[in-house]
Design an enzyme around this catalytic site. Structure first.
Site, short mmCIF file in Angstrom:
data_model
loop_
_atom_site.label_atom_id
_atom_site.label_comp_id
_atom_site.label_asym_id
_atom_site.label_seq_id
_atom_site.Cartn_x
_atom_site.Cartn_y
_atom_site.Cartn_z
N LYS A 28 54.34 32.85 47.81
CA LYS A 28 54.66 31.49 48.25
C LYS A 28 55.97 31.01 47.64
CE LYS A 28 51.11 28.94 48.74
NZ LYS A 28 49.89 28.14 48.48
N ARG A 98 50.36 24.10 43.61
CA ARG A 98 49.65 25.14 44.36
C ARG A 98 49.80 26.50 43.68
NH1 ARG A 98 51.92 22.13 48.86
NH2 ARG A 98 50.31 21.54 50.39
N GLY A 107 42.68 30.52 50.03
CA GLY A 107 41.51 29.78 49.58
C GLY A 107 40.89 30.28 48.30
N MET A 109 42.30 30.57 45.22
CA MET A 109 42.71 29.85 44.01
C MET A 109 42.91 28.38 44.34
SD MET A 109 45.11 32.67 42.14
CE MET A 109 46.07 33.02 43.60
N ARG A 354 54.32 32.67 55.42
CA ARG A 354 53.88 33.96 54.87
C ARG A 354 53.58 34.88 56.04
NH1 ARG A 354 48.32 31.45 52.39
NH2 ARG A 354 47.33 30.87 54.35
N HIS A 470 38.80 28.34 57.16
CA HIS A 470 38.55 29.36 56.14
C HIS A 470 37.76 30.53 56.73
CE1 HIS A 470 36.17 31.23 52.86
NE2 HIS A 470 37.29 31.10 52.18
N SER A 778 39.18 75.75 50.36
CA SER A 778 38.85 74.39 50.78
C SER A 778 38.23 73.70 49.57
CB SER A 778 37.85 74.42 51.95
OG SER A 778 37.49 73.10 52.30
N GLY A 780 36.07 71.30 47.74
CA GLY A 780 34.91 70.42 47.91
C GLY A 780 34.92 69.36 46.82
N ASP A 783 31.55 67.73 44.99
CA ASP A 783 30.93 68.47 43.89
C ASP A 783 31.92 68.73 42.76
OD1 ASP A 783 28.44 68.49 44.94
OD2 ASP A 783 28.39 70.61 45.48
N CYS A 844 37.82 68.92 51.84
CA CYS A 844 36.81 68.54 52.83
C CYS A 844 35.76 67.60 52.26
CB CYS A 844 36.14 69.78 53.40
SG CYS A 844 35.28 70.77 52.16
N TYR A 864 45.98 70.46 54.79
CA TYR A 864 45.20 69.54 55.61
C TYR A 864 44.19 68.78 54.76
CZ TYR A 864 41.21 72.77 55.39
OH TYR A 864 40.18 73.54 54.95
#
Length: 888
Positions: A28, A98, A107, A109, A354, A470, A778, A780, A783, A844, A864
Site C-alpha cells: 500500500k 492503515r 481485512g 489487519m 493494488r 469481505h 525414480s 520415491g 518413503d 514420483c 521429469y
C-alpha cells in the site's frame, strides 16, 4: 541505528518511495508513493516502514523515540501542505491509519479512520463545514474503530446502541440519523466505554496517533493475520508498514461518495470496468455489507442494485476522471487493479491501488488478454499465475441436467459449485470439518474473524454484502465458491435457522450453491467435471514452450490415464500394481497365493491373476499411445491383502477349505512390528521371485499385444525398495530372463527399460554402484522422506503441526526437504550419472506436484516429475516458472 530512515513521505511535492519498495513500505505504501509520483490526487501522508514494525516487536512493543521524532516531522510536513494543524480545535487535520504488508492481506489487519477527533475538534469540524451531522458521524465512527482496534473493546455493545437508536427513530439507515442523534450517540458511546473499561476515551490526538500506530503494528500478529499467512505461505517475519494519510471524506453529504472498483471483472476476467460505491459514506461501509452498494456504471449492475443510480449518472465528472485514472493505473502496473476512491465535494481522490485479487479463471483470461493487448510478453504472463491457483479451474460444476429446487438467488461472488451441511458459525464449521463432514458456512456477512471457518467450508453463503464484500474477496482468493448478498435469506443466528420464502432450514440440512450464477439450491445437486477453456489451453501451451522438465502422472487405470493426458501428461511416472489386486474378482486368487505352502501352489494361484494383470496393462498401454509407462512391481507387504473382518475371514476359509483358525494363524505369521521397513518391495521379489515373474510376464505380454494392435508402447519396469546393489542385480537378471522367455513365446521383441525406485538413504548414498544395473532412477520421495527423518507419515500428523513454522519451514511430506532429502536426491543423481550418463531420472512421490519441490527438481537437473492427474497442470506451470527463474 541513528541514521535509519523509518518514515517516508508521499505528497505532490516530496515523494520518497516508489512501487519497487514494497518490502520496506508495504504494498500500500509503495503504491501510494508511486501514484503520488504519477500526479494523481492522492491525499498526502507518510509511511512508517516494515522495519519499524520489526523494531517495535524487538523493543518490547514500544515505539522508539527515533521513530516518534520522524513521525512528528512528517506530521508537520503534511500540516504545511494542508495549511491545517493536527489537533487544532478550529480547523483540525485528521488522519487515517492503515496497515500495509508487502503482500495484500485484505481485512486481516487493522485500520483507524478520522484520527484526531475529540470533544473539541468535532465542534471545529462542525463549525468549519457547516455540517454538524458530518462532524458527529465522523466522531462516532472514530470512537467505534478506535475502541475496537486500539482499546480491544468488543464493539457489539456500541453497534447494539446504534441499532436501538435507529429503531427508536424509525429509520433503517445510518444516513437517516440527524446530527443531534449522532451527538447523543457519541455521548452514550463514551459512557459505555468508561463503564466497561474503567478508562475515558482518549482526547489527546498525538496519544491517539501513537496508540493507533502501535495497534496496527500489533495487528500483524493477530490470529486471523497469522492464519492468513499460514494459508498463503507468507513469512511471519516480514512485519507490516503503517500508512498515515490525511483524511478526505465521503460522508460529508450527497456530493460525497466512497467506493471500490476493479479494472477488469475479478470473477471472469472480462474486460469491463466494474465496481460499487455508496453516497455519503466512508470506505468501510462498502465492504462491511451494512448498506447495499450501488453500481458505478451500467455493466456493474446486478439483481440487488439494478434499481440504484450509477456513479456515472449522479457524478458524471468524477466518474469520467475515475475512468481516466483506472486506464492510467492498469497500463502503468500492467495488471488488473483494485482501486479505492473517495469523492469529497465532487472532487475525486485515490486512496489505494493494488493488483486485484481474482479467481483463477479471471487470472488466466487477464494474462492471455494482456499478451494479446501488448501489455505483457508470454513469459511475463506465465509468471502471473500461482500454480496452485489452477486448482480452481479443475473442480466440478453443477450438472446442468440435474433437477434443482432453486430457493433463492444472490450475487455470483466466487465461481464453482459447493454443497454441504448448513452451519452458522466458523467454530462449528471447523469442528465438523475436523470430523470429515462437508459444510456450507451461512452468515449475515463474514468478517476477518471468520477466516478459519471459511477455510473449513466447501463454500460461503451470505445474506448481506456486495461483490467487493469481505466474503466475496476472500472467497475468490481462496478459490472457494461464494454467493453473497442473498437478501431473500432470513438468518437467525441465535436459533441457528435460515428461512427462505417461509421455509426454514436448520443446522445439518443440506444446501448447494453455484458461485458462478448466485443460485442457492435445496439439497444435494450432482456435479460434473470441469472443462478446459481455450484460454487455459493457450496459457498452458506458453508454459510448455518455456519448461524443460517433463511432466508425467501417477496412474494405474485407463480412466486416470485419459484424465492425465487431457491435462497434458507426457507419460506415467508411477503405476502402482498393488491397487489392481484389490478388486473383488482377483483378491481371492491373491489370498490363495499368500496361503500357498509351496512354490508350485503359489504359481498356480498367480496363474489365475496373470490374465487380470495383463488386461490391466493392455488398457494402460493403449491409453498412453507410445508415451513412457513406468510400472512398479509389487511393493506393499503381503499382510495388507489379507481379510480383516470376521465375515471376510470366514469367506476366505470356506473358499480355501480351511478352518478360520488357520487364516488367523497365517495373519499372525505375516504381521510385522514395522511393515514399512519389513518384508515388502524387492524383498518380496527375492523371497518369492515367482510374484515378480508373473508381473513382468503380464507387462511384456500386454506390451506386445498392444503393439500388434497398432499402439506404440514404451514400458519401464521398476523394482522398488532397493538398498543393496545385489538386490537389483538379482532381480534384473530374473526380469530379463522372464522377458526373454516372453519374446521367444511371442516371436516378437520390443524396447524396454529396467530401473529402480530410490527411496532408502542407503540406495541414494550408494547410487554409483546401483546405477550399474539400472536404466533409470525414480525417486520415491514419500518413503525417502520417512526413512531420512525416521518419521512415519501416518503418525507425524500428531506432532508435525507443532514443528511447522517453528522448527521446520514446511511440512516435509508436503514440500520436499531440500537440505536433507534433497541432498540425497542430488547426490544419487550426480553419482548415478557418473556411472551411466544415459540414465533418465525423475521423482514420483507426492512432491512431484508441489511447486517448490518442482523448482528444486528443475534446479538439480532431473528429467521429469510425476504427480496425480489433477496436479499435472500445476506441475506444468511450476516447471515453466522454475525455468524462467533460473534462466535469469
Amino acid at each position: 541505528m541513528a541514521d535509519t530512515k523509518w518514515v517516508y513521505s508521499f505528497n505532490s511535492k516530496n515523494t520518497e518511495g516508489n512501487q519497487s519498495m514494497k518490502n520496506l513500505l508495504g504494498g500500500k505504501g509503495a503504491n501510494l508513493a508511486e501514484m503520488s509520483s504519477l500526479g494523481l490526487a492522492v491525499p498526502p501522508g507518510f509511511t512508517v516502514t516494515t522495519e519499524a514494525c520489526i523494531d517495535y516487536e524487538k523493543n518490547g512493543s514500544k515505539i522508539s523515540e527515533e521513530i516518534r521524532s520522524q513521525v512528528k516531522k512528517s506530521i508537520e510536513e503534511t500540516e504545511k501542505i494542508f495549511g491545517k494543524k493536527f489537533g487544532d480545535s478550529k480547523d483540525p487535520l485528521l488522519f487515517s491509519v492503515r496497515s500495509g504488508a508487502r503482500v495484500s492481506m485484505p481485512g486481516m489487519m487493522d485500520t483507524v479512520l478520522n484520527l484526531g477527533m475529540n470533544d473539541q475538534t468535532v465542534l471545529g469540524v462542525a463549525e468549519l463545514t457547516g455540517n454538524p451531522r458530518f462532524a458527529w458521524d465522523s466522531y462516532r465512527r472514530f470512537i467505534q474503530m478506535y475502541a475496537n482496534v486500539v482499546m480491544g473493546f468488543n464493539t457489539s455493545l456500541l453497534e447494539a446502541t446504534l441499532e436501538d437508536l435507529k429503531e427508536a427513530r424509525g429509520v433503517s439507515e445510518d444516513t437517516e440519523l440527524s446530527g443531534s442523534d449522532l451527538e447523543e450517540l457519541v455521548r452514550v458511546y463514551k459512557k459505555i466505554i468508561l463503564e466497561e473499561t474503567g478508562k475515558s476515551f482518549p482526547q489527546d490526538p498525538i496519544d491517539q496517533m501513537w496508540e493507533s500506530i502501535a495497534a496496527v503494528f500489533g495487528s500483524w500478529n493477530n490470529p486471523r493475520a497469522h492464519k492468513y499467512r499460514e494459508l498463503n505461505d507468507f513469512s511471519h517475519d516480514w512485519g507490516t508498514a503503517v500508512n498515515v494519510q490525511s483524511m478526505v471524506f465521503g460522508n460529508m453529504g450527497n456530493d460525497c461518495a466512497t467506493g471500490v472498483c476493479f479494472t477488469r471483472d475479478p470473477s471472469t476476467g472480462e474486460r469491463r470496468f466494474f465496481g460499487e460505491y455508496l453516497v455519503n459514506a466512508q470506505g468501510e461501509d462498502v465492504v462491511a455489507g451494512i448498506r447495499t452498494p450501488a453500481p458505478i456504471n451500467e455493466c456493474s449492475k446486478n439483481d440487488s442494485n439494478k434499481n440504484l443510480k450509477t456513479l456515472e449518472e449522479i457524478m458524471p465528472e468524477a466518474f469520467k476522471e475515475l475512468v481516466e485514472v483506472y486506464t492510467k493505473l492498469e497500463h502503468h502496473y500492467r495488471d488488473m487493479q483494485d482501486i479505492e476512491f473517495t469523492i469529497e465535494n465532487n472532487k475525486l481522490f485515490i486512496l489505494q491501488t493494488r493488483n486485484g485479487k481474482r479467481t483463477a479463471a479471471a487470472g488466466l483470461k487477464i494474462a492471455v488478454d494482456f499478451v494479446e493487448e501488448g501489455l505483457l510478453s508470454k513469459a511475463e504472463a506465465v509468471t502471473r499465475m500461482k500454480p496452485e491457483d489452477l486448482n480452481q479451474l479443475l473442480h466440478p460444476r453443477l450438472d446442468p441436467d440435474a433437477k434443482k429446487n432453486l430457493i433463492a438467488v444472490g450475487l455470483p461472488a466466487s465461481p464453482g459449485a459447493a454443497c454441504g451441511e448448513v452451519v452458522f458459525t466458523s467454530e462449528k464449521a471447523h469442528a465438523l470439518h475436523e470430523t470429515g463432514k462437508k459444510v456450507l458456512l451461512v452468515r449475515q456477512e463474514t468478517s476477518p474473524e471468520d477466516i478459519g471457518g471459511m477455510v473449513a467450508s466447501q463454500g460461503i453463503l451470505t445474506a448481506r454484502g456486495g461483490m467487493t464484500s469481505h466474503a466475496a474477496v476472500v472467497a475468490r482468493g481462496m478459490g472457494k465458491p461464494c454467493v453473497a448478498g442473498c437478501t431473500a435469506l432470513l438468518i437467525d443466528s441465535k436459533a441457528e435457522t435460515l428461512t427462505v420464502n417461509g421455509k426454514s432450514y436448520s443446522e445439518g440440512d443440506f444446501l448447494t450453491i453455484d458461485g458462478g450464477t448466485g443460485e442457492v439450491i435445496e439439497g444435494v445437486v450432482p456435479t460434473i467435471a470441469a472443462s478446459i477453456s481455450d484460454d487455459f489451453a493457450t496459457f498452458m501451451n506458453w508454459a510448455d514452450e518455456i519448461r524443460t522438465l517433463r511432466i508425467r502422472t501417477n496412474a494405474d487405470n485407463p480412466e486416470d490415464c485419459e484424465t492425465a493426458l487431457n491435462f497434458g501428461a507426457e507419460g506415467i511416472g508411477l503405476c502402482r500394481t498393488e491397487h489392481m489386486f484389490f478388486e473383488a474378482e482377483r483378491i481371492l486368487a491373491v489370498r490363495e497365493m499368500i496361503f500357498a505352502k509351496s512354490r508350485e501352489e503359489r504359481e498356480k494361484a498367480l496363474f489365475k491373476i496373470l490374465p487380470f494383470q495383463r488386461e490391466d496393462f493392455l488398457g494402460i498401454f493403449k491409453a498412453m499411445t507410445g508415451k513412457p509407462v513406468n510400472i512398479r512391481l509389487l511393493d506393499p507387504p503381503l499382510h495388507e491383502f489379507l481379510p480383516h473382518s470376521e465375515e471376510d475371514i470366514k469367506q476366505l476359509a470356506d473358499s480355501l477349505g480351511l478352518e478360520v483358525r488357520a487364516i488367523e494363524d497365517r495373519k499372525e505369521q505375516l504381521e510385522e512390528f514395522n511393515p514399512m521397513l519389513g518384508h515388502r518391495g524387492c524383498r518380496l521379489g527375492i523371497t518369492y521371485p515367482e510374484i515378480y515373474s508373473m508381473q513382468v510376464r503380464a507387462i511384456m505380454e500386454a506390451a506386445i499385444d498392444a503393439s500388434e494392435s497398432g499402439a506404440k508402447v514404451s514400458p519401464e519396469i521398476m523394482i522398488p525398495l532397493v538398498s543393496l546393489e545385489g538386490e537389483l542385480s538379482t532381480l534384473r537378471d530374473l526380469t530379463e530372463k522372464t522377458i526373454a522367455t516372453v519374446f521367444e513365446e511371442k516371436g516378437k521383441k520390443i524396447e524396454f527399460k529396467i530401473g529402480t525406485m530410490i527411496e532408502l538413504p542407503r540406495a541414494a548414498i550408494t547410487a554409483a554402484k546401483i546405477a550399474e544395473h539400472a536404466d533409470f532412477f525414480s525417486f520415491g520421495t514419500n518413503d525417502l522422506t520417512q526413512t531420512t527423518y525416521g518419521l512415519s507419515r501416518d503418525d507425524g500428523g500428531k506432532f508435525l503441526p507443532e514443528y511447522v513454522g517453528k522448527l521446520l519451514q514446511y511440512d516435509p511430506f508436503v514440500s520436499l526437504d531440500q537440505e536433507g532429502v534433497g541432498f540425497l536426491v542430488n547426490h544419487a543423481l550426480v553419482e548415478g550419472k557418473k556411472t551411466n550418463p544415459e540414465m533418465h531420472m525423475g521423482i514420483c512421490g507426492e512432491h512431484g506436484g508441489e511447486p517448490r519441490s518442482i523448482e528444486f527438481c528443475h534446479k538439480i537437473g532431473l528429467d521429469y516429475v510425476s504427480c496425480s492427474p489433477f496436479r499435472v497442470p500445476i506441475a506444468r506451470l511450476a516447471a515453466a516458472q522454475a525455468a524462467l527463474k533460473f534462466a535469469k
